[in-house]
Design a protein around this motif. Structure first.
Motif, PDB file in Angstrom:
ATOM      1  N   LEU A  85     -11.063  89.503   7.912  1.00 65.61           N
ATOM      2  CA  LEU A  85     -11.769  90.714   8.315  1.00 65.61           C
ATOM      3  C   LEU A  85     -12.605  90.375   9.548  1.00 65.61           C
ATOM      4  O   LEU A  85     -13.468  89.488   9.509  1.00 65.61           O
ATOM      5  CB  LEU A  85     -12.678  91.215   7.190  1.00 65.61           C
ATOM      6  N   CYS A  86     -12.359  91.057  10.653  1.00 59.88           N
ATOM      7  CA  CYS A  86     -12.951  90.706  11.951  1.00 59.88           C
ATOM      8  C   CYS A  86     -13.852  91.828  12.449  1.00 59.88           C
ATOM      9  O   CYS A  86     -13.538  93.008  12.299  1.00 59.88           O
ATOM     10  CB  CYS A  86     -11.855  90.430  12.988  1.00 59.88           C
ATOM     11  N   HIS A  87     -14.971  91.433  13.048  1.00 55.80           N
ATOM     12  CA  HIS A  87     -15.911  92.379  13.655  1.00 55.80           C
ATOM     13  C   HIS A  87     -16.152  91.947  15.102  1.00 55.80           C
ATOM     14  O   HIS A  87     -16.300  90.749  15.377  1.00 55.80           O
ATOM     15  CB  HIS A  87     -17.246  92.398  12.921  1.00 55.80           C
ATOM     16  N   ALA A  88     -16.193  92.901  16.009  1.00 54.68           N
ATOM     17  CA  ALA A  88     -16.442  92.618  17.426  1.00 54.68           C
ATOM     18  C   ALA A  88     -17.638  93.453  17.891  1.00 54.68           C
ATOM     19  O   ALA A  88     -17.575  94.686  17.876  1.00 54.68           O
ATOM     20  CB  ALA A  88     -15.212  92.927  18.271  1.00 54.68           C
ATOM     21  N   MET A  89     -18.717  92.779  18.285  1.00 54.91           N
ATOM     22  CA  MET A  89     -19.918  93.453  18.784  1.00 54.91           C
ATOM     23  C   MET A  89     -19.892  93.468  20.306  1.00 54.91           C
ATOM     24  O   MET A  89     -19.704  92.429  20.952  1.00 54.91           O
ATOM     25  CB  MET A  89     -21.172  92.739  18.296  1.00 54.91           C
ATOM     26  N   ASP A  90     -20.093  94.644  20.876  1.00 51.73           N
ATOM     27  CA  ASP A  90     -20.103  94.801  22.330  1.00 51.73           C
ATOM     28  C   ASP A  90     -21.346  94.145  22.914  1.00 51.73           C
ATOM     29  O   ASP A  90     -22.474  94.517  22.595  1.00 51.73           O
ATOM     30  CB  ASP A  90     -20.086  96.295  22.671  1.00 51.73           C
ATOM     31  N   VAL A  91     -21.148  93.128  23.771  1.00 52.51           N
ATOM     32  CA  VAL A  91     -22.267  92.420  24.402  1.00 52.51           C
ATOM     33  C   VAL A  91     -22.168  92.507  25.924  1.00 52.51           C
ATOM     34  O   VAL A  91     -22.686  91.626  26.632  1.00 52.51           O
ATOM     35  CB  VAL A  91     -22.322  90.945  23.947  1.00 52.51           C
ATOM     36  N   ASN A  92     -21.500  93.538  26.423  1.00 50.64           N
ATOM     37  CA  ASN A  92     -21.380  93.670  27.881  1.00 50.64           C
ATOM     38  C   ASN A  92     -22.743  93.826  28.539  1.00 50.64           C
ATOM     39  O   ASN A  92     -22.980  93.281  29.624  1.00 50.64           O
ATOM     40  CB  ASN A  92     -20.493  94.876  28.218  1.00 50.64           C
ATOM     41  N   ALA A  93     -23.645  94.575  27.895  1.00 49.97           N
ATOM     42  CA  ALA A  93     -24.987  94.743  28.458  1.00 49.97           C
ATOM     43  C   ALA A  93     -25.719  93.412  28.513  1.00 49.97           C
ATOM     44  O   ALA A  93     -26.427  93.109  29.488  1.00 49.97           O
ATOM     45  CB  ALA A  93     -25.776  95.760  27.636  1.00 49.97           C
ATOM     46  N   VAL A  94     -25.534  92.585  27.477  1.00 48.09           N
ATOM     47  CA  VAL A  94     -26.177  91.269  27.455  1.00 48.09           C
ATOM     48  C   VAL A  94     -25.612  90.381  28.555  1.00 48.09           C
ATOM     49  O   VAL A  94     -26.355  89.693  29.267  1.00 48.09           O
ATOM     50  CB  VAL A  94     -25.987  90.612  26.074  1.00 48.09           C
ATOM     51  N   VAL A  95     -24.286  90.386  28.697  1.00 46.28           N
ATOM     52  CA  VAL A  95     -23.655  89.562  29.739  1.00 46.28           C
ATOM     53  C   VAL A  95     -24.095  90.016  31.126  1.00 46.28           C
ATOM     54  O   VAL A  95     -24.418  89.183  31.995  1.00 46.28           O
ATOM     55  CB  VAL A  95     -22.125  89.628  29.602  1.00 46.28           C
ATOM     56  N   ASP A  96     -24.133  91.341  31.345  1.00 43.54           N
ATOM     57  CA  ASP A  96     -24.586  91.851  32.645  1.00 43.54           C
ATOM     58  C   ASP A  96     -26.028  91.446  32.915  1.00 43.54           C
ATOM     59  O   ASP A  96     -26.384  91.095  34.055  1.00 43.54           O
ATOM     60  CB  ASP A  96     -24.455  93.378  32.685  1.00 43.54           C
ATOM     61  N   ALA A  97     -26.859  91.487  31.879  1.00 45.74           N
ATOM     62  CA  ALA A  97     -28.263  91.089  32.051  1.00 45.74           C
ATOM     63  C   ALA A  97     -28.371  89.600  32.369  1.00 45.74           C
ATOM     64  O   ALA A  97     -29.184  89.188  33.215  1.00 45.74           O
ATOM     65  CB  ALA A  97     -29.063  91.420  30.794  1.00 45.74           C
ATOM     66  N   GLU A  98     -27.547  88.780  31.710  1.00 44.27           N
ATOM     67  CA  GLU A  98     -27.562  87.341  31.987  1.00 44.27           C
ATOM     68  C   GLU A  98     -27.100  87.057  33.415  1.00 44.27           C
ATOM     69  O   GLU A  98     -27.664  86.198  34.095  1.00 44.27           O
ATOM     70  CB  GLU A  98     -26.674  86.607  30.982  1.00 44.27           C
ATOM     71  N   ILE A  99     -26.070  87.778  33.852  1.00 38.99           N
ATOM     72  CA  ILE A  99     -25.592  87.587  35.230  1.00 38.99           C
ATOM     73  C   ILE A  99     -26.660  88.018  36.226  1.00 38.99           C
ATOM     74  O   ILE A  99     -26.913  87.332  37.230  1.00 38.99           O
ATOM     75  CB  ILE A  99     -24.289  88.378  35.448  1.00 38.99           C
ATOM     76  N   ALA A 100     -27.308  89.159  35.957  1.00 42.96           N
ATOM     77  CA  ALA A 100     -28.368  89.645  36.844  1.00 42.96           C
ATOM     78  C   ALA A 100     -29.530  88.659  36.879  1.00 42.96           C
ATOM     79  O   ALA A 100     -30.096  88.388  37.946  1.00 42.96           O
ATOM     80  CB  ALA A 100     -28.846  91.021  36.386  1.00 42.96           C
ATOM     81  N   GLN A 101     -29.862  88.113  35.710  1.00 44.43           N
ATOM     82  CA  GLN A 101     -30.952  87.140  35.668  1.00 44.43           C
ATOM     83  C   GLN A 101     -30.580  85.874  36.443  1.00 44.43           C
ATOM     84  O   GLN A 101     -31.406  85.332  37.190  1.00 44.43           O
ATOM     85  CB  GLN A 101     -31.282  86.796  34.219  1.00 44.43           C
ATOM     86  N   ARG A 102     -29.335  85.417  36.262  1.00 46.46           N
ATOM     87  CA  ARG A 102     -28.900  84.225  36.973  1.00 46.46           C
ATOM     88  C   ARG A 102     -28.898  84.450  38.483  1.00 46.46           C
ATOM     89  O   ARG A 102     -29.344  83.582  39.256  1.00 46.46           O
ATOM     90  CB  ARG A 102     -27.510  83.821  36.481  1.00 46.46           C
ATOM     91  N   ASN A 103     -28.423  85.621  38.909  1.00 50.03           N
ATOM     92  CA  ASN A 103     -28.437  85.938  40.340  1.00 50.03           C
ATOM     93  C   ASN A 103     -29.867  86.030  40.860  1.00 50.03           C
ATOM     94  O   ASN A 103     -30.158  85.594  41.988  1.00 50.03           O
ATOM     95  CB  ASN A 103     -27.703  87.253  40.591  1.00 50.03           C
ATOM     96  N   PHE A 104     -30.747  86.608  40.035  1.00 48.66           N
ATOM     97  CA  PHE A 104     -32.139  86.726  40.454  1.00 48.66           C
ATOM     98  C   PHE A 104     -32.783  85.353  40.602  1.00 48.66           C
ATOM     99  O   PHE A 104     -33.514  85.090  41.567  1.00 48.66           O
ATOM    100  CB  PHE A 104     -32.912  87.565  39.430  1.00 48.66           C
ATOM    101  N   VAL A 105     -32.487  84.468  39.638  1.00 48.25           N
ATOM    102  CA  VAL A 105     -33.038  83.112  39.719  1.00 48.25           C
ATOM    103  C   VAL A 105     -32.501  82.395  40.951  1.00 48.25           C
ATOM    104  O   VAL A 105     -33.240  81.675  41.648  1.00 48.25           O
ATOM    105  CB  VAL A 105     -32.706  82.333  38.437  1.00 48.25           C
ATOM    106  N   GLN A 106     -31.213  82.572  41.239  1.00 51.89           N
ATOM    107  CA  GLN A 106     -30.645  81.951  42.434  1.00 51.89           C
ATOM    108  C   GLN A 106     -31.296  82.492  43.698  1.00 51.89           C
ATOM    109  O   GLN A 106     -31.568  81.741  44.643  1.00 51.89           O
ATOM    110  CB  GLN A 106     -29.137  82.172  42.458  1.00 51.89           C
ATOM    111  N   THR A 107     -31.547  83.807  43.719  1.00 51.54           N
ATOM    112  CA  THR A 107     -32.217  84.401  44.873  1.00 51.54           C
ATOM    113  C   THR A 107     -33.622  83.833  45.024  1.00 51.54           C
ATOM    114  O   THR A 107     -34.068  83.509  46.142  1.00 51.54           O
ATOM    115  CB  THR A 107     -32.276  85.933  44.724  1.00 51.54           C
ATOM    116  N   LEU A 108     -34.322  83.713  43.882  1.00 48.23           N
ATOM    117  CA  LEU A 108     -35.665  83.134  43.932  1.00 48.23           C
ATOM    118  C   LEU A 108     -35.611  81.695  44.430  1.00 48.23           C
ATOM    119  O   LEU A 108     -36.451  81.280  45.238  1.00 48.23           O
ATOM    120  CB  LEU A 108     -36.309  83.179  42.548  1.00 48.23           C
ATOM    121  N   ALA A 109     -34.613  80.947  43.929  1.00 44.87           N
ATOM    122  CA  ALA A 109     -34.511  79.550  44.352  1.00 44.87           C
ATOM    123  C   ALA A 109     -34.288  79.444  45.855  1.00 44.87           C
ATOM    124  O   ALA A 109     -34.876  78.588  46.530  1.00 44.87           O
ATOM    125  CB  ALA A 109     -33.374  78.860  43.587  1.00 44.87           C
TER     126      ALA A 109
END
Length: 516
Positions: A236-260
């Motif tokens: 029995l398999c369940h799939a939780m949508d984490v696209n918003a989380v992934v997008d937030a992580e990518i945005a955070q990573r890009n923001f950190v790179q910009t800050l760096a």
């Protein structure tokens, strides 16, 4: 004897008839199947719709089911029935094989089903679907209804749920899975092929794993946290949508790179520690200022290790002892967390650093390191020159005071303090020309000189030429008061004690000074 022959004859006839029936049954097995189908088609009510399937193929139906066939009984399959009934009866299995594994199902109908339910069961290789009045209408309540509610809840869940066999075939899905499957593959695809093929990790670890699905004809991926549970019917398999989380992580990573990249251009060293007091961000200038190796900073040291290494590198003031160092660090962390830490470090090398600690969101702390050696050196040199100039002026015998363009006293020497028995440096308030004139009047005889000096300093006279005047003191001494214009509207008033007689007073007042 005749009666005995009659009984024997009756037994013989009965055996013949039975043998003939067995022969007919053996020679025509379809007759039994027809009879079984007839029994399975018997419904609870005349309006009930009953469908019989052999795997995916429709083999029989009741009169109440004809309205669903649309004159296409020969091509009517399980998939077509599911397409027609899935909206009215959520939870209808993806494949009849699901019923073979889990048993019978009773699905509550939606408002479109006119208060009816779908009873699904597996009987000797035949899948039977009966659309009947809801159990609540005919007095059947209890565990079946609760089970139906739970199944409907799973079927209507907002995230994909499906049952997958050990041979990686999908045997049952809910609506969210069906919608995702159609979005990725379109209609008419093989629904038994798994949409998430790489489930080895969650099956082996028992933990949710992040798995992506590529959207067709695009470079975008859909991300889900997939978890699996082993059951008797399969996985029995369940799939939780984490696209918003992934997008937030990518945005955070890009923001950190910009800050760096931004921080890399700064001349101030930056070190940011997270809530766990580990170094999470630093810029290249920090390496130059602290002489700490990049490998050490990249290993994400904690705050105590960071400052311990600074002490070992002699890049911070040397503590008196290790015990006081630990207390000092505890005070530093507390002050930085509250935004109160601001210190100037004078290093053994002669460099001077300005170090400040500021709190950041989510419990983080940022430290800023700025090399202010040049600024401190210039300030010290300027202060030294001021002290030298002050010392020279204090050795001049004449008393003098300098007033700024706003009429306040900005400078006076030691001779002025002695002559007029006052110390302007000891006063918190500014000494104005009016205050100074009042002091002069108290120690001198009547003279209009002070009023003229006040007007000259205040800019009340159009003539800004230098002039001098003689003043008689109450102790019998005589002073020569000289008034001279300086840069930026400043005025210097100079007092010289007279030893020799001068010209008559009427020739002295407002005389223009000549080269002395």
């Amino acid at each position: 004897m005749q009666e005995l022959m009659s009984v024997e004859w009756f037994i013989l006839v009965t055996l013949c008839i039975a043998s003939a029936a067995v022969a007919v049954w053996f020679l025509n097995p379809k007759a039994e199947a027809k009879g079984m189908e007839h029994e399975l088609l018997i419904a609870d009510g005349r309006t009930d719709a009953v469908f019989l399937f052999d795997d995916q193929t429709l083999i029989a139906w009741s009169s109440g089911a004809r309205k669903f066939l649309d004159d296409n009984a020969e091509d009517f399959s399980w998939g077509k029935l599911r397409d027609k009934l899935s909206r009215s009866y959520p939870g209808l299995p993806q494949s009849p094989g699901f019923l073979r594994d889990v048993g019978s199902l009773t699905l509550s109908g939606t408002a479109e089903a006119d208060n009816r339910e779908a009873h699904c069961e597996w009987i000797d290789g035949v899948t039977r679907i009966q659309l009947r009045r809801a159990a609540s209408d005919i007095g059947h309540v209890g565990d079946d209804q609760e089970l139906t509610t739970l199944r409907a809840a799973v079927h209507q869940a907002p995230y994909p749920v499906w049952l997958q066999s050990d041979d990686a075939r999908v045997t049952w899905t809910n609506l969210a899975y069906d919608r995702l499957n159609q979005k990725i593959r379109g209609r008419g695809n093989d629904t038994s092929a798994p949409l998430f093929p790489n489930l080895d990790a969650p099956m082996n670890s028992g933990r949710a794993e992040r798995i992506s699905i590529e959207l067709p004809e695009t470079d975008k991926k859909l991300w889900y946290n997939v978890s699996t549970t082993e059951t008797e019917a399969g996985w029995l398999c369940h799939a939780m949508d984490v696209n918003a989380v992934v997008d937030a992580e990518i945005a955070q990573r890009n923001f950190v790179q910009t800050l760096a990249k931004t921080f890399a251009q700064l001349s101030i060293g930056l070190a940011i520690f997270d809530r766990n007091r580990q170094l999470v961000l630093f810029n290249p200038v920090l390496i130059d200022l602290t002489a700490l190796p990049a490998s050490f900073l990249s290993s994400r040291p904690n705050m105590m290790s960071f400052f311990d290494r600074l002490r070992d590198q002699r890049m911070m003031p040397e503590p008196k002892n290790y015990s006081s160092w630990r207390h000092q660090m505890a005070d530093l962390l507390e002050a930085a967390a509250e935004g109160r830490y601001q210190e100037t470090w004078s290093l053994p090398s002669g460099s001077v650093y300005s170090v400040s600690g500021r709190p950041h969101p989510d419990g983080a702390i940022a430290f800023l390191f700025e090399d202010i050696t040049a600024e401190i050196t210039l300030t010290r040199q300027f202060r030294s020159e001021l002290e030298l100039g002050q010392s020279i002026l204090d050795h001049i015998d004449d008393a003098f005071a300098v007033f700024g363009a706003d009429g306040s006293m900005v400078y006076s020497n030691t001779a002025y303090h002695t002559m007029w028995k006052t110390d302007p440096d000891a006063s918190f308030a500014k000494i104005t020309i009016t205050d100074a004139c009042r002091t002069w009047q108290e120690l001198s005889g009547p003279t209009p000189t002070w009023g003229e000096v006040r007007d000259f300093v205040a800019g009340g006279t159009s003539d800004r030429s230098d002039w001098w005047s003689r003043v008689d003191m109450r102790n019998g001494e005589q002073l020569l008061c000289r008034v001279q214009s300086l840069q930026n509207g400043s005025v210097m008033v100079r007092f010289h004690q007279i030893d020799l007689p001068l010209a008559p007073p009427e020739q002295e007042r407002f005389a223009v000074l000549k080269d002395s």
